[in-house]
Motif scaffolding. Structure first.
Motif, PDB file in Angstrom:
ATOM      1  N   VAL A 212       0.843  -1.200   0.000  1.00 39.93           N
ATOM      2  CA  VAL A 212       0.000   0.000   0.000  1.00 39.93           C
ATOM      3  C   VAL A 212       0.877   1.248   0.000  1.00 39.93           C
ATOM      4  CG1 VAL A 212      -1.734   1.315   1.288  1.00 39.93           C
ATOM      5  CG2 VAL A 212      -1.922  -1.170   1.155  1.00 39.93           C
ATOM      6  N   LYS A 213       1.870   1.247   0.843  1.00 37.58           N
ATOM      7  CA  LYS A 213       2.820   2.365   0.905  1.00 37.58           C
ATOM      8  C   LYS A 213       3.484   2.575  -0.455  1.00 37.58           C
ATOM      9  CE  LYS A 213       7.216   3.628   3.107  1.00 37.58           C
ATOM     10  NZ  LYS A 213       8.253   3.179   4.081  1.00 37.58           N
ATOM     11  N   ALA A 243       2.988   6.279   4.143  1.00 39.19           N
ATOM     12  CA  ALA A 243       3.294   6.972   2.891  1.00 39.19           C
ATOM     13  C   ALA A 243       3.081   8.479   2.981  1.00 39.19           C
ATOM     14  CB  ALA A 243       2.435   6.403   1.765  1.00 39.19           C
ATOM     15  N   ILE A 244       2.078   8.913   3.707  1.00 37.21           N
ATOM     16  CA  ILE A 244       1.716  10.333   3.697  1.00 37.21           C
ATOM     17  C   ILE A 244       2.859  11.245   4.140  1.00 37.21           C
ATOM     18  CG2 ILE A 244       0.283  12.029   4.927  1.00 37.21           C
ATOM     19  CD1 ILE A 244      -2.112  10.214   4.418  1.00 37.21           C
ATOM     20  N   PRO A 245       3.574  10.966   5.232  1.00 38.26           N
ATOM     21  CA  PRO A 245       4.680  11.869   5.591  1.00 38.26           C
ATOM     22  C   PRO A 245       5.747  11.959   4.508  1.00 38.26           C
ATOM     23  CG  PRO A 245       4.101  10.443   7.437  1.00 38.26           C
ATOM     24  CD  PRO A 245       3.369   9.918   6.249  1.00 38.26           C
ATOM     25  N   LEU A 246       6.013  10.854   3.819  1.00 40.99           N
ATOM     26  CA  LEU A 246       7.021  10.856   2.757  1.00 40.99           C
ATOM     27  C   LEU A 246       6.532  11.656   1.551  1.00 40.99           C
ATOM     28  CD1 LEU A 246       8.130   7.108   2.971  1.00 40.99           C
ATOM     29  CD2 LEU A 246       9.278   9.113   3.934  1.00 40.99           C
ATOM     30  N   LEU A 247       5.248  11.528   1.232  1.00 38.14           N
ATOM     31  CA  LEU A 247       4.685  12.296   0.123  1.00 38.14           C
ATOM     32  C   LEU A 247       4.701  13.797   0.440  1.00 38.14           C
ATOM     33  CD1 LEU A 247       1.750   9.904  -0.773  1.00 38.14           C
ATOM     34  CD2 LEU A 247       3.637  10.529  -2.306  1.00 38.14           C
ATOM     35  N   ARG A 253       0.511  17.835  -1.691  1.00 37.21           N
ATOM     36  CA  ARG A 253      -0.607  18.181  -0.827  1.00 37.21           C
ATOM     37  C   ARG A 253      -1.774  17.241  -1.127  1.00 37.21           C
ATOM     38  NH1 ARG A 253      -3.342  22.266  -1.882  1.00 37.21           N
ATOM     39  NH2 ARG A 253      -2.492  22.807  -3.941  1.00 37.21           N
ATOM     40  N   PHE A 254      -2.623  17.052  -0.143  1.00 34.21           N
ATOM     41  CA  PHE A 254      -3.820  16.247  -0.335  1.00 34.21           C
ATOM     42  C   PHE A 254      -5.038  17.153  -0.400  1.00 34.21           C
ATOM     43  CE2 PHE A 254      -0.778  13.203   1.103  1.00 34.21           C
ATOM     44  CZ  PHE A 254      -1.131  12.033   0.451  1.00 34.21           C
ATOM     45  N   VAL A 255      -5.960  16.807  -1.308  1.00 36.82           N
ATOM     46  CA  VAL A 255      -7.141  17.636  -1.542  1.00 36.82           C
ATOM     47  C   VAL A 255      -8.381  16.749  -1.676  1.00 36.82           C
ATOM     48  CG1 VAL A 255      -5.806  19.448  -2.671  1.00 36.82           C
ATOM     49  CG2 VAL A 255      -6.809  17.617  -4.059  1.00 36.82           C
TER      50      VAL A 255
END
Length: 263
Positions: A212-213, A243-247, A253-255
């Motif tokens: 998933v990551k 994954a989110i901290p690495l992205l 950004r997430f929207v």
């Protein structure tokens, strides 16, 4: 027969009548109008990327749309609370595609999610059926058998969501994310954009956390990620949270889907 027994039987009859009642005349009229419009048409496509399905954000900005499904099957009525708490704490927006059966199993939680401004609620159908106008099936799951059933699959859950949250959903994803191209047009007639995906995040909540990551880390600007929030036992939540901290370090950004035009 005792008065208690008579009352119990009467109550059962009332409940049975409510559960089996025909759709309202308004819904019947809507179904009839759309069925008439598509009468005699035969779909030529069947898949996740049928004509009209939106799979990306129309932008080159370094943004990603995280979409999470809640399917409501007998084994899929749970909630990955750790994931939801993480998104809330980290202020990560997401679009939540929620099935009517999941709402029924989690009514108070649904209200909380709908009231959270980080999240927007989207339509995942009444019975989690593939979107077909002629009964096509996939993965052993029968699709909606005709126009009327498809209209009910979409519209009944849209009205359910609006009745609870006060806001009608703009986006629809079918059970299995399969469509024929005419079903997509029907959804459009009902005021919904049909949402697919460009990043397969968890393959129906079957992937381990590391995969998933890796799937999320493969994302490109404008991607729509599909994953699930209703399987806390799966690797989905751990993979997303890893994954989110690495992205974010990469500048992403997430929207929500509504924050950008779709393509």
């Amino acid at each position: 027969m005792t008065k208690i027994a008579i009352c119990a039987i009467a109550l059962l009859l009332v409940v049975t009548t409510l559960l089996t009642a025909a759709p309202s005349e308004e819904l019947q009229a809507l179904s009839s109008r759309i069925a008439k419009e598509f009468a005699g048409k035969t779909p030529q496509e069947w898949g996740e990327n049928s004509t009209g399905v939106r799979t990306r954000l129309a932008t080159g900005d370094k943004v990603l749309a995280l979409t999470l499904d809640a399917c409501g099957s007998p084994k899929g009525k749970g909630i990955d609370q750790k994931l939801i708490d993480f998104l809330t704490q980290q202020q990560i927006p997401a679009t939540l595609f929620i099935n009517a059966r999941w709402i029924d199993a989690n009514p108070e939680l649904f209200k909380q999610l709908a009231a959270n401004p980080l999240f927007e609620i989207a339509n995942h159908g009444m019975r989690h059926k593939p979107a077909s106008i002629n009964g096509r099936s996939v993965y052993g799951i029968d699709g909606t058998k005709n126009i009327r059933e498809l209209v009910e699959e979409i519209e009944l859950n849209a009205r359910k969501i609006e009745g609870i949250s006060g806001k009608r959903p703009r986006y629809y994803r079918s059970g299995t994310a399969y469509y024929d191209e005419l079903a997509v047009q029907v959804a459009n007639r009902l005021g919904h954009d049909v949402i697919g995906f460009s990043v397969l995040g968890d393959a129906g909540a079957t992937l381990p956390a590391d995969k998933v990551k890796a799937a999320l880390l493969s994302s490109q600007p404008g991607d729509i990620v599909i994953a699930h929030m209703n399987h806390p036992e799966a690797g989905t939540g751990a993979g997303i949270m890893a994954a989110i901290p690495l992205l974010k370090k990469r500048g992403f950004r997430f929207v929500r889907l509504s924050d950008y035009q779709l393509q």
